[in-house]
Design a protein around this motif. Structure first.
Motif, mmCIF file in Angstrom:
data_model
loop_
_atom_site.group_PDB
_atom_site.id
_atom_site.type_symbol
_atom_site.label_atom_id
_atom_site.label_comp_id
_atom_site.label_asym_id
_atom_site.label_seq_id
_atom_site.Cartn_x
_atom_site.Cartn_y
_atom_site.Cartn_z
ATOM 1 N N GLU A 1 2.171 0.818 10.088
ATOM 2 C CA GLU A 1 0.955 0.545 9.313
ATOM 3 C C GLU A 1 0.845 -0.941 8.947
ATOM 4 N N VAL A 2 -0.238 -1.278 8.242
ATOM 5 C CA VAL A 2 -0.679 -2.669 8.058
ATOM 6 C C VAL A 2 0.382 -3.562 7.409
ATOM 7 N N ALA A 3 1.054 -3.051 6.395
ATOM 8 C CA ALA A 3 1.988 -3.906 5.671
ATOM 9 C C ALA A 3 3.201 -4.251 6.524
ATOM 10 N N THR A 4 3.811 -5.364 6.220
ATOM 11 C CA THR A 4 5.091 -5.689 6.843
ATOM 12 C C THR A 4 6.189 -4.871 6.158
ATOM 13 N N ALA A 5 7.439 -5.132 6.499
ATOM 14 C CA ALA A 5 8.596 -4.500 5.830
ATOM 15 C C ALA A 5 8.583 -2.987 5.933
ATOM 16 N N GLU B 1 12.104 -6.419 9.287
ATOM 17 C CA GLU B 1 10.739 -6.666 9.747
ATOM 18 C C GLU B 1 9.989 -7.664 8.881
ATOM 19 N N ALA B 2 10.526 -7.995 7.712
ATOM 20 C CA ALA B 2 9.790 -8.796 6.737
ATOM 21 C C ALA B 2 9.910 -10.300 7.019
ATOM 22 N N LYS C 1 0.531 -8.232 6.050
ATOM 23 C CA LYS C 1 -0.672 -7.508 6.468
ATOM 24 C C LYS C 1 -0.955 -7.620 7.962
ATOM 25 N N LYS C 2 0.096 -7.833 8.760
ATOM 26 C CA LYS C 2 -0.065 -7.904 10.219
ATOM 27 C C LYS C 2 0.738 -6.788 10.902
ATOM 28 N N GLY C 3 0.926 -5.672 10.196
ATOM 29 C CA GLY C 3 1.780 -4.613 10.723
ATOM 30 C C GLY C 3 1.050 -3.459 11.362
ATOM 31 N N TYR C 4 -0.242 -3.622 11.670
ATOM 32 C CA TYR C 4 -0.985 -2.500 12.226
ATOM 33 C C TYR C 4 -0.815 -2.429 13.741
ATOM 34 N N TYR C 5 -0.173 -1.348 14.211
ATOM 35 C CA TYR C 5 0.014 -1.059 15.628
ATOM 36 C C TYR C 5 0.788 -2.132 16.398
ATOM 37 N N PRO C 6 1.764 -2.819 15.823
ATOM 38 C CA PRO C 6 2.533 -3.745 16.652
ATOM 39 C C PRO C 6 3.422 -2.955 17.607
ATOM 40 N N PRO D 1 10.059 -10.678 12.879
ATOM 41 C CA PRO D 1 9.395 -10.334 11.625
ATOM 42 C C PRO D 1 7.873 -10.383 11.750
ATOM 43 N N MET D 2 7.215 -9.534 10.957
ATOM 44 C CA MET D 2 5.753 -9.478 10.929
ATOM 45 C C MET D 2 5.237 -10.264 9.740
ATOM 46 N N ALA D 3 4.135 -10.944 9.934
ATOM 47 C CA ALA D 3 3.494 -11.624 8.816
ATOM 48 C C ALA D 3 2.904 -10.598 7.863
#
Length: 238
Positions: free
Chosen positions: A225-229, A173-174, A188-193, A184-186
């Motif tokens: 949650e908010v963080a990636t990875a 995911e990172a 601090k873009k991991g909230y509710y994807p 992958p998520m940027a």
């Protein structure tokens, strides 16, 4: 206290000592895992043979703890402690299938009949519960949010300063993932994807199902949650 859902409503389940020994026999439990909480928020445990566990031990506790080896509990000069199981916490541990094992969470007492260990986190919570009642409150509702990370791999080297110290975190995911696969998520873009970016939905489903069905811990929500990875959150019902 564990719960189960009946007709859409959570109902508390209470086990007596007699219930526990009946379940040990009926479910052919081989081992009992005696668990207690340390001051750093993690479980510690010791395991006993179920066929040697007696009602007297359930009532009086088992002298199975050297408190000097647990941070914040005791000095080595006075460290003999007793674990008193709480029968209402009985639960079969589902992932220990080869030798069927059940857990009991314990209160921690000093040895030699000197009473409750003052720094037992469970005891502190029970004192707080009693204090609330003295202040006129009948109930106190708490809904913990359990947040954690799930990585694909992590490595670290912190013990060899002569060649440098380092760590490495790998997650599909990172944004630093080198495999070139997935979504992958940027930072601090991991909230509710939604899926497929959120790769851990089924994993969290399994966690919630295990907590609900085996331990009577009802969870009413989970999400990324908010963080990636791989940062996850599971919300326990108050």
């Amino acid at each position: 206290m564990p719960y189960k859902v009946i007709g859409g409503e959570p109902v508390p389940v209470s086990y007596s000592a007699e219930d526990v020994f009946s379940k040990i026999k009926h479910d052919q439990i081989k081992f009992i895992d005696l668990q207690f909480t340390g001051l750093r928020g993690r479980f510690h445990h010791t395991t006993i043979s179920a066929n040697l566990f007696t009602p007297q031990q359930m009532q009086d506790g088992l002298p199975k703890l050297d408190g000097s080896s647990i941070v914040g509990f005791a000095s080595i000069e006075d460290s003999d402690m007793v674990l008193k199981p709480d029968p209402s916490t009985f639960a079969i541990i589902p992932w220990m299938a080869n030798a069927k094992t059940a857990r009991l969470i314990c209160d921690v007492y000093w040895g030699k009949d000197k009473g409750r260990l003052e720094s037992d986190p469970r005891g502190i919570a029970q004192k707080a519960e009693k204090y609330l009642k003295t202040q006129g409150f009948d109930n106190s509702y708490w809904g913990p949010e359990v947040e954690f990370f799930v990585f694909d791999k992590i490595t670290w080297d912190v013990l060899t300063p002569y060649k440098g110290q380092s760590y490495s975190i790998e997650s599909k995911e990172a944004p630093w993932n080198q495999e070139g696969k997935g979504y992958p998520m940027a930072l601090k873009k991991g909230y509710y994807p939604s899926t497929p970016a959120d790769t851990l939905t089924e994993f969290r489903n399994d966690c919630v199902e295990c907590l609900n069905e085996y331990f009577g811990i009802l969870c009413d929500n989970h999400h990324h949650e908010v963080a990636t990875a791989g940062q996850c959150e599971i919300d326990i019902r108050y």
